[in-house]
Every structure is written in C-alpha cells, then in structure tokens.
Design an enzyme around this catalytic site. Sequence first.
Site, PDB file in Angstrom:
ATOM      1  N   TYR A   1       0.826  -1.198   0.000  1.00  6.71           N
ATOM      2  CA  TYR A   1       0.000   0.000   0.000  1.00  6.71           C
ATOM      3  C   TYR A   1       0.872   1.264   0.000  1.00  6.71           C
ATOM      4  O   TYR A   1       0.658   2.182  -0.780  1.00  6.71           O
ATOM      5  CB  TYR A   1      -0.959   0.035   1.195  1.00  6.71           C
ATOM      6  CG  TYR A   1      -1.700   1.345   1.192  1.00  6.71           C
ATOM      7  CD1 TYR A   1      -2.684   1.578   0.209  1.00  6.71           C
ATOM      8  CD2 TYR A   1      -1.349   2.375   2.047  1.00  6.71           C
ATOM      9  CE1 TYR A   1      -3.299   2.785   0.130  1.00  6.71           C
ATOM     10  CE2 TYR A   1      -1.977   3.592   1.957  1.00  6.71           C
ATOM     11  CZ  TYR A   1      -2.961   3.797   1.006  1.00  6.71           C
ATOM     12  OH  TYR A   1      -3.553   5.010   0.903  1.00  6.71           O
ATOM     13  N   GLU A   2       1.856   1.253   0.895  1.00  5.54           N
ATOM     14  CA  GLU A   2       2.779   2.396   0.940  1.00  5.54           C
ATOM     15  C   GLU A   2       3.387   2.655  -0.433  1.00  5.54           C
ATOM     16  O   GLU A   2       3.463   3.777  -0.918  1.00  5.54           O
ATOM     17  CB  GLU A   2       3.934   2.113   1.917  1.00  5.54           C
ATOM     18  CG  GLU A   2       3.519   2.115   3.359  1.00  5.54           C
ATOM     19  CD  GLU A   2       4.635   1.617   4.278  1.00  5.54           C
ATOM     20  OE1 GLU A   2       4.334   1.402   5.435  1.00  5.54           O
ATOM     21  OE2 GLU A   2       5.775   1.454   3.795  1.00  5.54           O
ATOM     22  N   LEU A   3       3.800   1.559  -1.006  1.00  2.00           N
ATOM     23  CA  LEU A   3       4.461   1.662  -2.296  1.00  2.00           C
ATOM     24  C   LEU A   3       3.529   2.265  -3.344  1.00  2.00           C
ATOM     25  O   LEU A   3       3.889   3.211  -4.048  1.00  2.00           O
ATOM     26  CB  LEU A   3       4.928   0.270  -2.725  1.00  2.00           C
ATOM     27  CG  LEU A   3       5.678   0.187  -4.037  1.00  2.00           C
ATOM     28  CD1 LEU A   3       6.954   0.994  -3.954  1.00  2.00           C
ATOM     29  CD2 LEU A   3       5.972  -1.252  -4.393  1.00  2.00           C
TER      30      LEU A   3
END
Length: 538
Positions: free
Chosen positions: A451-453
């Site tokens: 998700y961060e990515l």
Amino acid sequence: MHCREIPLTVWVLMFISTSEETCTSRLHITAVEGEPFYLKYCSSSPEHGKKTTTIKWYKNESHGPVDLSLRSSPRILLRDYVLEFWPVELSDSGSYSFQMGNDTHDWKLNVIPRSPHSCFTEKLVMSKAVEVKKSLQIPCEHNYYQQLANRTVLYKNCEKMENNQNPFLKNAEFKDQGYYTCVFFLHHNGKLFNVTKTFNITIVGDHSNIIPALLGPKIEEVKVELGKDIQLNCSALLNEKDIIYWNTWRKNGKDPNVHEGEVTRIRTSEGKWLASTILRIENVNTRNLNFSYNCTAVNEGGIDTKSFLLLLKEDMVDIPGHVFTRGMIVAVVISVVVVCLVTMGVIYRVDLVLFYRHFMGRDETLTDGKTYDAFVSYLKECQPEHGEEHAFAVETLPRVLEKHFGYKLCIFERDVVPGGAVVDEIHSLIEKSRRLIIVLSKSYMSSEVRYELESGLHEALVERKIKIILIEFTPVGDFRFLPQSLKLLKSHRVLKWKADKSLSYNSRFWKNLLYLMPAKAVKPCRDESEASPVLLKS
Ligand SMILES: *[C@@H]1O[C@H](CO)[C@@H](O)[C@H](O)[C@H]1NC(C)=O
Ligand SMILES: *[C@@H]1O[C@H](CO)[C@@H](O)[C@H](O)[C@H]1NC(C)=O
Ligand SMILES: *[C@@H]1O[C@H](CO)[C@@H](O)[C@H](O)[C@H]1NC(C)=O
Ligand SMILES: *[C@@H]1O[C@H](CO)[C@@H](O)[C@H](O)[C@H]1NC(C)=O
Ligand SMILES: *[C@@H]1O[C@H](CO)[C@@H](O)[C@H](O)[C@H]1NC(C)=O
C-alpha cells in the site's frame, strides 16, 4: 619606318639587276646539272638594230673552237644573243664564245653536280643578312624564265612552305633564318623542267649596343640552411660579346665549396642576349654567411654588379614552426583539460552538487509546507532472517540521515501513533514527505508495504509531488515482482547497499543518498560516534 625600308628596296633592286640581269656579263659562270640554263650576250646597242650581221656561238674544245650551230643537239638552242641548254649537263662545262661581226664575248662555264641530299646547291646560294624586326622579303622572280614558268614553289630548308605567298614578306624574326629556295617549273617540248634560286638568309640583331643589365635587385638576400647546397643564378640582358662573371675571391683565396658554372646565353627576340651563370655553394657553412657573392656584367659602354648575401633561414622557418608547435600544445592541453573536467564532472557530479549545496547553503525544504524529508518504507515483519534490513531502516538510516546530516525522517514504527486508520495515516504521511525511501529486499512485498508503495508511486508518478529513492539492501536481481511503474525510475535513483564499503559517512552510498535527498541547510550538532554508522550485527 619608311626611311628604314628604303635600303632594303634598293638591295632588292640591286640584287635583281646584278645577279639576275637577263644578259650574262660575268666571265665565270656556275650552273647546276639538270636545270635549264642560258648564256646571253650583253649588247651595247638595241637588239633589233644589229640583226643583219651573222651571229656565231662557239665552244672552245681542246682541239679548237667548235661552231655550235653545226652540232645537232636538241638540248642546246641558239636564239641570236642567247644560248639555251635544256637542261645543262656536266659535260657542258667549258669555255664559250659569242661572235657577232667584230664583237666577241667569252664565258667560262662550270657545271656542278646536283646535291643528292639537298634541294639546292650550296655554291649557288645568295647570302643576305636581314636585321631582326625589319622586313624580310623573298622575291621568287626569274627575269629570263618568268614567262615560261608554269608554277613557282617556295621551300625553306628544303621543306615546302605552307604559306606560299609570292613574294614572301614578313617582319624578320630569328627563327626565319635559313635557306629559301624558289623552284620555277617550266615546260619545254613537252618536258617538265625546274630552275632553282636559293637565298641564304641570316637574321642579325640590331646593331645598337645596350648597357648590360643584371636581372633582379642589386642586393639579393638568399635564405639558406647550414649543410645544404644552394645555387645562385645571376642573369643579365646584354650584347653578344659582353662578359658576365662572378667575383667570389676573398683576401685569402677562394672558398673550396664555391663553384662557378658555365655561362649560358639565349638570344632574345630583340636580338640581345640573356646570359646566365650559376654559382653553386655546396654544404653551406658559417663562412659563407654574410659574405657578398658579386656578379658582374660588363662591356665598353658600362658595367652592372649585383651582390648575393646568404642569410640563415632559421628566423624564417622556425618562428612559424614555434608558433605552430606552441599552438598545437596549447590546443592539446586545453582539449585534455576540458575532457578531464567533463570526465571529472561526470564522475564527481554527486560530490560537486553536494559541495555546491554546502557552499551556497541551498535549502529547498523551506517553502513546500511538508513536514518530513523522507518517508521510509521497509519490511516491517521483524523476523530473524530480515533482522538486518529492519535494523538498517529503523536504526542506521535515522542515525546517519537525522543525527549526522540533519534530515527529518518518517519511520512508521517510530512516528505513527498506534490505533486509528493506518491506511489514511500512511497516505497523509507520504503526502507530507519530500522523498519516499524504499528499502528493497526479496521479501519486501508484503500487503502493508504494497500500500505504501502504491500510494507513493501515485504521488510520484501521477502527482509528481514526491521522489522515490530505492535502496537495494540485499541484491534483488529480479525486479519483476515490483509494479511496472517502478521500473520507469531512472537507474541512478536505485542505490545499492554494500555492507563492507558503505559504512563510512564519506562512502559513495551516503553521498549518493544525500544527492537524492532534498537540499537542506540545517546542520545538526555532530554526534559523538562520528566515525561510522556501523550496523548492529546481530
Ligand atoms: C627538279 O628537277 C630535278 C631533275 O632535273 C629533280 O631531280 C628534282 O626533284 C626537281 N625538283 C622538284 C622540286 O621537283
Ligand atoms: C649562309 O650564311 C651564313 C651567315 O652569313 C654563313 O655562315 C653560311 O656559311 C652561309 N651558307 C652558305 C651555304 O653559304
Ligand atoms: C601548267 O601546265 C599545265 C599542264 O602541264 C597546263 O595545263 C597549264 O595551263 C599550265 N599553266 C600555265 C600557267 O602555264
Ligand atoms: C637563371 O635565371 C634565368 C632568368 O630568370 C633563367 O632563364 C635560367 O633558366 C635560370 N637558370 C637556372 C639554372 O635556373
Ligand atoms: C661585392 O660588392 C659589395 C658592394 O658593391 C662590396 O662591398 C663587396 O666588397 C664586394 N665583394 C666582393 C667579394 O667583391
């Protein structure tokens, strides 16, 4: 001009009246074998008045005179005052007499053989000198045979002349010199005969003398190289008999390496002479320098002298040589320096940028309203096999970037308040960050990290508000598991961590990382453990 032509005209008239008089007054006569020939008595009174008296022609043989009218020969014709031969032959040589009443006349005839190789007989040529540029005229006229002549052809040196004008007339040039033969073709009793008349024309220069004049400057400087041979050419315009010579004597004799050449003379079209003489100096040495080699042309009317000075060529050739060499060296040095600078610039681009930032105190973080310099994305499952990369993200990165270089990082474990909506939280934190540092390893792609990515990639590639820095902590090799869009990152944004080489603050790894981080002026207080951000080895 008219005045000058008068003597020539007079000459032509005299020529005709003396040697081509229709009557034959001379005692000794020469004729050429095979040509028509005649003897004519020179009557003092008009011809027709004396016709009444009998005319006798005799040939004086050894046994006495023979009356020619009694000899029947179709070759020999008696026509009153004229004795004609068609043609004259060698046997006709001898003494002939004409008798008319009390008047007698004798001739001694010498018939000479025809020249086998020439169209004329040298003994019978009429010589004439013609001054150059004056009128040259060859009159092909025959006072006696003119009427009978069917055709007249002019030969020069026994070659038929192209321009068959009669009389041949032009302004004399030296090349016009030669033997001009007029050939008159006659028909007699159905036979073709020819009579020749040859002029030996000599072209002479005009008789006025000039003062000899050497060509070129009075003092001629000649550039020489030591050890080389050189030739000095002294040329003069002068008269045929004038003298040209070198004066190369020194007080103590002549230089052994100096040789005088022959004098060559060429006649000019004006009838003067171009004389040249060469002074050859072999293996030029310093004794030959700064000495006047003089050349003189002289006649009774005047003298002309010229000096040749030998000078070293050095100044002439070496200065441009030096300039050229220096220019080449400078150009090469500049090129090398430029190439070096460019190469250095490429190699040390990072250092230069860092130095520039440091030197200028550049800071691009002040006005963008963001809180963090970088959001650090890493594998959060703290299992023993991922211990090193976890420690790198949570301990090493903050220690170096925050404590040593004064950046502010956002690290999930440390900065995110537990509880609440994690996804929203991460998104807003990424939005507040200037860089997204992804610590990449084989087991990186967990659901949380994904998700961060993806959130970061959206910010970076779509909104262009954040820049991504990839740190390849352990060699990944195969990037296929990464989202397609991440592969669009420029290769220099992927940093490789090398545990053994990347420890020092001055290592390429940290320099490259700083280069990719935003420029920031604030410097923190140096922490005590300056030496190296050593990893905790567990
Ligand atoms: C003139 O005649 C002789 C013989 O009499 C002959 O040998 C010669 O070739 C003739 N010359 C020319 C130009 O025809
Ligand atoms: C022709 O004239 C030149 C110059 O006068 C002379 O040297 C030469 O002997 C002459 N040739 C003949 C055949 O007479
Ligand atoms: C020259 O001779 C030819 C024949 O041999 C004759 O036909 C012609 O008329 C002659 N020309 C003169 C000018 O006598
Ligand atoms: C010397 O100079 C003259 C006049 O320029 C020239 O005609 C002659 O050929 C020269 N001689 C040599 C050997 O170069
Ligand atoms: C050549 O001429 C110059 C000037 O006319 C004179 O000074 C010099 O002595 C002469 N050299 C010789 C070798 O005669």
